[in-house]
Design an enzyme around this catalytic site. Structure first.
Site, short mmCIF file in Angstrom:
data_model
loop_
_atom_site.label_atom_id
_atom_site.label_comp_id
_atom_site.label_asym_id
_atom_site.label_seq_id
_atom_site.Cartn_x
_atom_site.Cartn_y
_atom_site.Cartn_z
N LYS A 148 0.83 -1.21 0.00
CA LYS A 148 0.00 0.00 0.00
C LYS A 148 0.87 1.26 0.00
O LYS A 148 0.62 2.19 -0.76
CB LYS A 148 -0.94 -0.03 1.22
CG LYS A 148 -1.89 1.14 1.29
CD LYS A 148 -3.18 0.77 1.99
CE LYS A 148 -3.03 0.60 3.49
NZ LYS A 148 -2.85 1.88 4.19
N SER A 149 1.88 1.29 0.85
CA SER A 149 2.74 2.48 0.93
C SER A 149 3.41 2.76 -0.41
O SER A 149 3.47 3.90 -0.88
CB SER A 149 3.82 2.27 1.98
OG SER A 149 3.24 2.15 3.26
N ARG A 154 2.88 5.97 -3.29
CA ARG A 154 4.04 6.77 -3.71
C ARG A 154 4.28 6.65 -5.20
O ARG A 154 4.69 7.62 -5.86
CB ARG A 154 5.27 6.32 -2.92
CG ARG A 154 5.23 6.79 -1.45
CD ARG A 154 6.10 5.92 -0.57
NE ARG A 154 6.26 6.41 0.79
CZ ARG A 154 5.36 6.24 1.77
NH1 ARG A 154 4.21 5.61 1.54
NH2 ARG A 154 5.60 6.71 2.99
N GLY A 165 -5.09 7.91 5.56
CA GLY A 165 -4.19 8.89 6.15
C GLY A 165 -2.95 9.08 5.29
O GLY A 165 -2.47 10.21 5.10
N ARG A 173 -8.84 12.19 12.38
CA ARG A 173 -7.40 12.02 12.61
C ARG A 173 -6.65 13.35 12.58
O ARG A 173 -7.04 14.27 11.86
CB ARG A 173 -6.83 11.03 11.59
CG ARG A 173 -7.45 9.65 11.76
CD ARG A 173 -6.92 8.66 10.77
NE ARG A 173 -5.53 8.32 11.03
CZ ARG A 173 -4.81 7.51 10.25
NH1 ARG A 173 -5.36 6.98 9.17
NH2 ARG A 173 -3.56 7.23 10.55
N GLN A 176 4.72 9.11 7.13
CA GLN A 176 3.80 9.99 6.40
C GLN A 176 4.28 11.44 6.51
O GLN A 176 4.28 12.18 5.53
CB GLN A 176 2.38 9.86 6.96
CG GLN A 176 1.77 8.50 6.67
CD GLN A 176 0.41 8.33 7.32
OE1 GLN A 176 -0.07 9.19 8.05
NE2 GLN A 176 -0.23 7.20 7.04
N ASP A 229 2.01 -1.05 11.83
CA ASP A 229 0.68 -1.52 11.39
C ASP A 229 0.41 -2.96 11.80
O ASP A 229 -0.68 -3.47 11.57
CB ASP A 229 0.56 -1.39 9.87
CG ASP A 229 0.50 0.07 9.44
OD1 ASP A 229 0.07 0.91 10.25
OD2 ASP A 229 0.90 0.36 8.31
N ARG A 284 -6.05 2.01 18.02
CA ARG A 284 -5.86 0.55 17.89
C ARG A 284 -5.55 -0.13 19.22
O ARG A 284 -5.79 -1.32 19.38
CB ARG A 284 -4.77 0.25 16.85
CG ARG A 284 -5.25 0.49 15.44
CD ARG A 284 -4.25 0.14 14.39
NE ARG A 284 -4.87 0.24 13.08
CZ ARG A 284 -4.21 0.36 11.93
NH1 ARG A 284 -2.89 0.38 11.92
NH2 ARG A 284 -4.86 0.43 10.79
N ARG A 339 -7.45 -3.04 9.61
CA ARG A 339 -6.53 -3.98 10.27
C ARG A 339 -7.14 -4.57 11.55
O ARG A 339 -6.84 -5.70 11.94
CB ARG A 339 -5.19 -3.32 10.56
CG ARG A 339 -4.47 -2.90 9.28
CD ARG A 339 -3.01 -2.63 9.51
NE ARG A 339 -2.49 -1.71 8.50
CZ ARG A 339 -2.21 -2.03 7.24
NH1 ARG A 339 -2.39 -3.27 6.82
NH2 ARG A 339 -1.76 -1.13 6.40
C1 S3P Z 1 2.57 4.78 6.20
C2 S3P Z 1 3.12 5.16 7.39
C3 S3P Z 1 2.58 4.75 8.70
C4 S3P Z 1 1.62 3.58 8.57
C5 S3P Z 1 0.67 3.75 7.42
C6 S3P Z 1 1.43 3.86 6.11
C7 S3P Z 1 3.18 5.27 4.95
O1 S3P Z 1 1.89 5.84 9.27
O2 S3P Z 1 0.90 3.40 9.76
O3 S3P Z 1 -0.21 2.66 7.32
O4 S3P Z 1 2.89 4.72 3.87
O5 S3P Z 1 3.98 6.23 5.02
P1 S3P Z 1 2.66 6.95 10.16
O6 S3P Z 1 3.56 7.68 9.27
O7 S3P Z 1 1.57 7.83 10.69
O8 S3P Z 1 3.35 6.18 11.24
#
Ligand code: S3P
Length: 449
Positions: free
Chosen positions: A28-29, A33, A101, A129, A176, A326, A357, A402
């Protein structure tokens, strides 16, 4: 998807051994990107293995709204024609990032140093959030944000027409926030520097280098120092997205706790900034082998072979938290099936995820007969030993994918079925979860079928 559909209650029944090959979706990350950097490059970026979950589809739609051409050309195969750094156009409508987020925070960063205005919203979870962690650093570039009380969405961001580069020490370990600052730094002249005390996932740094940006990472007295030279021309890339270790965590952990299981999960990212869960599971005595280790698309990957194991409780050191942030919900499920106590410290960031969580896991585990203790920054689970979790409870998932998947895995190894009030959000990150787990032998049913 911000107007969430009617809840989807689900039940996971105790099941026999899980067997087979689990081809989990793309990371996903990295998927977010790839779309965002593809949109900021000049020319055609081709992506394979993109996660087609709602979070990522919302980011694809957002990139279109900022002027990029984004097209699906096959399953998991996408083409992005970017507008170049600084080339975003002003969206005509509100940008709805759904549950994500990562989506909203990275996109806010990416547009903050361009002289346009964008208005962001999301679903009930995302609107609750904190966004100050993004609006604080982007204001240093010259952007202004107008949000609801407490810095929440909906929020308008007025980007800086004449951005200045920034030096920013992360106040919390957050990839993030780091990524938002780096993306904003792309369109600021000169060097933007981010300093992180604890290493967080480094996909943005890796991918920026791949797209041709001048970026360096050094160890300094306060941690990792990331220096990006602004206003590069990003060259389009071919990106192969590896499978998501955070999604793989669900079949892997389910297989560890359901007796007799033996599964393979191919092509999972082994990026060290994402591998804390796997280190922890091995310490607990998990039978996991990492086979065919190789590099694909700039990320280390391996095929995971996982067999059911008798696990013991462990203490997870706080400095490992960022590399498994996560994965704590599913670790709590594994811990409930281990012998002895598992202590997770340094986990307060879990309180501001898609749900709180720590609270969601504590309440749901208690509803299924597991003893836990929590404080602001800690979760302690009293293991009951393999197969001894009573189950039979109903867990609130609070629009959190999750949490939903973790409790479905709890049911597979419990004495009685485990219920969740809403499995709908699972599609945000793992749209094939029910089918994939069912094919391995899990018994997940929807209450309304
Ligand atoms: C992510 C960073 C994490 C993670 C999220 C994905 C990212 O969040 O919990 O699911 O892709 O950069 P945080 O940066 O708030 O820790």
């Amino acid at each position: 998807m911000s107007a969430h559909a009617a809840p989807t209650p689900m039940t996971s029944r105790p099941c026999g051994p899980l067997k087979g090959v689990a081809e989990v979706p793309g990371d996903k990350s990295i998927s977010h990107r790839a779309l965002i950097l593809g949109a900021l490059a000049v020319g055609e970026t081709r992506i394979t293995g993109l996660l087609e979950g709602e979070d990522v589809l919302d980011t694809a739609a957002a990139m279109r709204a900022f002027g990029a051409e984004v097209e699906q050309v096959g399953p998991g195969e996408w083409v992005v024609n970017g507008v170049g750094v600084g080339g975003f156009s002003e969206p005509e409508n509100v940008i709805d990032c759904g549950n994500s987020g990562t989506g909203v925070r990275l996109i806010m960063g990416a547009m903050a140093s361009t002289g346009i205005t964008a208005i962001f919203t999301g679903d009930g979870s995302l609107r609750s959030r904190p966004m100050a962690r993004i609006t604080d650093p982007i204001s240093l570039f010259g952007a202004t944000a107008y949000g609801r009380d407490g810095g929440r969405l909906p929020m308008a961001v007025v980007g800086a027409a004449a951005p200045v580069p920034v030096r920013y020490e992360l106040p919390m370990p957050s990839a993030q926030v780091k990524s938002a600052v780096l993306l904003a730094g792309l369109n600021a002249p000169g060097q933007t520097v981010v300093i992180e005390a604890e290493a967080t996932r480094d996909h943005t740094e890796r991918m920026l280098a791949g797209f041709g940006a001048e970026i360096s990472v050094e160890d300094g007295p306060k941690g990792r120092v990331i220096t990006l030279t602004g206003q590069p021309e990003l060259s389009p890339q071919d990106i192969a997205v590896p499978r998501d270790p955070s999604s793989a965590a669900f079949p892997v952990c389910a297989a560890l706790i359901v007796p007799g299981s033996d599964i393979t999960v191919p092509g999972v990212s082994r990026n060290p900034t994402r591998s804390g869960l796997y280190t922890t599971l091995v310490e607990m005595g998990a039978d996991i082998s990492f086979e065919n280790e190789r590099v694909e698309g700039g990320e280390p990957v391996a095929d995971l072979r996982v067999r059911a194991s008798n696990l013991r409780g462990v203490e997870v050191p706080p400095e490992r938290a960022a590399s498994m942030i996560d994965e704590f919900p599913i670790l709590a499920v594994v811990a409930a099936n281990a012998t002895g106590t598992t202590v997770m410290r340094g986990v307060k960031e879990l309180r501001v995820k898609e749900s709180d969580r720590i609270d969601a896991m504590a309440r749901g585990l208690q509803a299924n007969g597991v003893s836990i203790e929590e404080d602001q920054d800690t979760l302690i689970v009293q293991g009951m030993g393999p197969g001894n979790v009573p189950g039979g409870g109903t867990c609130a998932t609070h629009l959190d994918h999750r949490i939903a998947m973790a409790f479905m895995c709890l049911g597979m190894a419990a004495k009685a079925p485990v219920n969740i009030d809403d499995g709908g959000p699972i599609v945000t990150s793992f749209p094939i979860f029910e089918t994939l787990m069912g094919d391995l032998g899990a018994q997940i049913v929807r209450a309304n079928r």
